[in-house]
Design an enzyme around this catalytic site. Sequence first.
Site, PDB file in Angstrom:
ATOM      1  N   HIS A 171       1.191   6.959   1.827  1.00 27.98           N
ATOM      2  CA  HIS A 171       0.080   7.912   1.958  1.00 27.98           C
ATOM      3  C   HIS A 171      -0.046   8.458   3.373  1.00 27.98           C
ATOM      4  O   HIS A 171      -0.691   9.477   3.586  1.00 27.98           O
ATOM      5  CB  HIS A 171      -1.237   7.238   1.543  1.00 27.98           C
ATOM      6  CG  HIS A 171      -1.317   6.942   0.074  1.00 27.98           C
ATOM      7  ND1 HIS A 171      -2.079   7.673  -0.799  1.00 27.98           N
ATOM      8  CD2 HIS A 171      -0.695   6.012  -0.677  1.00 27.98           C
ATOM      9  CE1 HIS A 171      -1.942   7.193  -2.038  1.00 27.98           C
ATOM     10  NE2 HIS A 171      -1.100   6.181  -1.979  1.00 27.98           N
ATOM     11  N   ASP A 384      -2.025  13.413  10.366  1.00 29.87           N
ATOM     12  CA  ASP A 384      -2.601  12.897   9.130  1.00 29.87           C
ATOM     13  C   ASP A 384      -1.584  13.024   8.011  1.00 29.87           C
ATOM     14  O   ASP A 384      -0.837  14.010   7.964  1.00 29.87           O
ATOM     15  CB  ASP A 384      -3.844  13.730   8.763  1.00 29.87           C
ATOM     16  CG  ASP A 384      -4.931  12.884   8.137  1.00 29.87           C
ATOM     17  OD1 ASP A 384      -4.586  11.897   7.472  1.00 29.87           O
ATOM     18  OD2 ASP A 384      -6.115  13.217   8.316  1.00 29.87           O
TER      19      ASP A 384
END
Length: 488
Positions: A171, A384
């Site tokens: 992720h 991110d």
Amino acid sequence: MAKADGRLIVVSNRLPVVITKGADGRCVATPGSGGLVTALLPVLRDRGGIWIGWPGTSDPECGTEDVLAQAAAGTGYSLLPVTLSEDEIEKFYMGFSNEIIWPLFHDLPSFCNFEPSYWEVYTQVNRKYARAIIRHATPHDLIWVQDYHLIDTAAELRRLNSDAHIAFFLHIPFPSLDLFLKLPWRQALLRALLDYDLIGFQTLRDRRNFIQCLRTLIRDVQVYGKGQVLLARTGQREVRIGHFPIGIDYGAFANQAATEAVAARAAELHRLLPNRQLILGIDRLDYTKGILLRLQAFRNALMRYPKLRSNVTLIQVVVPSREHIPKYFDLRSQIEQLVGRINGEFTQPGGWVPIHYVFRSLDPLDLLAYYRAAEIGLVTPLKDGMNLVAKEYCTCSIEEDCVLILSEFAGAAAQLRHGALLVNPFDIEGMADAIYRAYSMNRAERQRRVHRMRREIQRRDVFWWVDSFLKAAFARNLDAFPVVAAGV
Ligand code: F6P
């Protein structure tokens, strides 16, 4: 061999539950509500399945199979706990996962604490997860391991002679070669990834970085293909490597944001903070989110564009997280000092206050109302994996009249770059200029941009993510996968 209609065994560091202990000493577990659960629920329900993970507590009375059974009742799947001792929480979760992999994979090597004892406990805990999988999985099941805490789980399964079908999704970002090389356990970690049958990344950037590391560090590796999913061969092993940008439940967010209750709460916010544009930042307390530089950019914008004074208010929400790790604890006080300083410089007593700072999680109604009310969304992480706040924010703009200012280093930028104002989160003046540009942008341009982003978010929602990942796990040959569109 796993069957396309076999059960799904999801494995993640944390189980999707919230466990609390009441005054009477009873433990209560309630099901989690995050995007991953929402997406996996229908699959788990259809195929049947198990979710294995840490219940998030070291209290021996909570987190038991009985307590978890309450939370799983009626969901169609079971929740099975892996318990962690205090020492394991410290060295596996806070240590190797969050003081080594987390900062390194977010391009912040100077934040790493390469404490040698962390690695041993990381592998020991991954072995615990592997044993729990072996206890519960059958050969027809697909095992889907989630995220950076459990990179070593497939390797531990193979050591226990498992030939299960195991997939992994990262992720968070995968770092560039230069950064990955700094990791003392780089060979072991890379080899551990090759014990999976499918590895999924968020973006093409991450997949490219991973393949470059493979080519440099694994001598006999060959990589084939050119579609969304590639094939790596090393020795006897064949590993599929794809990129699958995770999405949100677009339909649920859009429908809920359109309700009367949310509209009323959003209108109330504008009544309380009238005659101005609202700028919204919502982040978990984390140094990767770029909150300090963003606050400096806001200050810079107020100094260089006086027109913004009293015509904008920044609502900065920070959701408490990982507060036992010193870097997170320090960050909180730095943010609060800076907010105080900026408010001290610009507040007009009895009137305008430039920053409204909220340190807690918002309840769902408030979250949707803040998203819907804010004219400008500021999402400026230093790095991110994806950033779902950016997607949720655009989705909740029911009138399609907001502006998203987005870091070019968020995974979401690959998909939203045609609609967002992309910024370099290290460039304070550049971000300040973007704030002013967003403030001045006319309605037609806002609508054109946000409409484009909402279509993309709708097209690749979280259900698309699960489907395309499972298709890659089961596809007989990889020609079915499209050649990758630029940037996505
Ligand atoms: O973004 C990675 C992630 O692990 C998310 O899955 C999770 O919501 C967040 O970080 C916080 O995780 P934790 O509190 O388990 O460290």
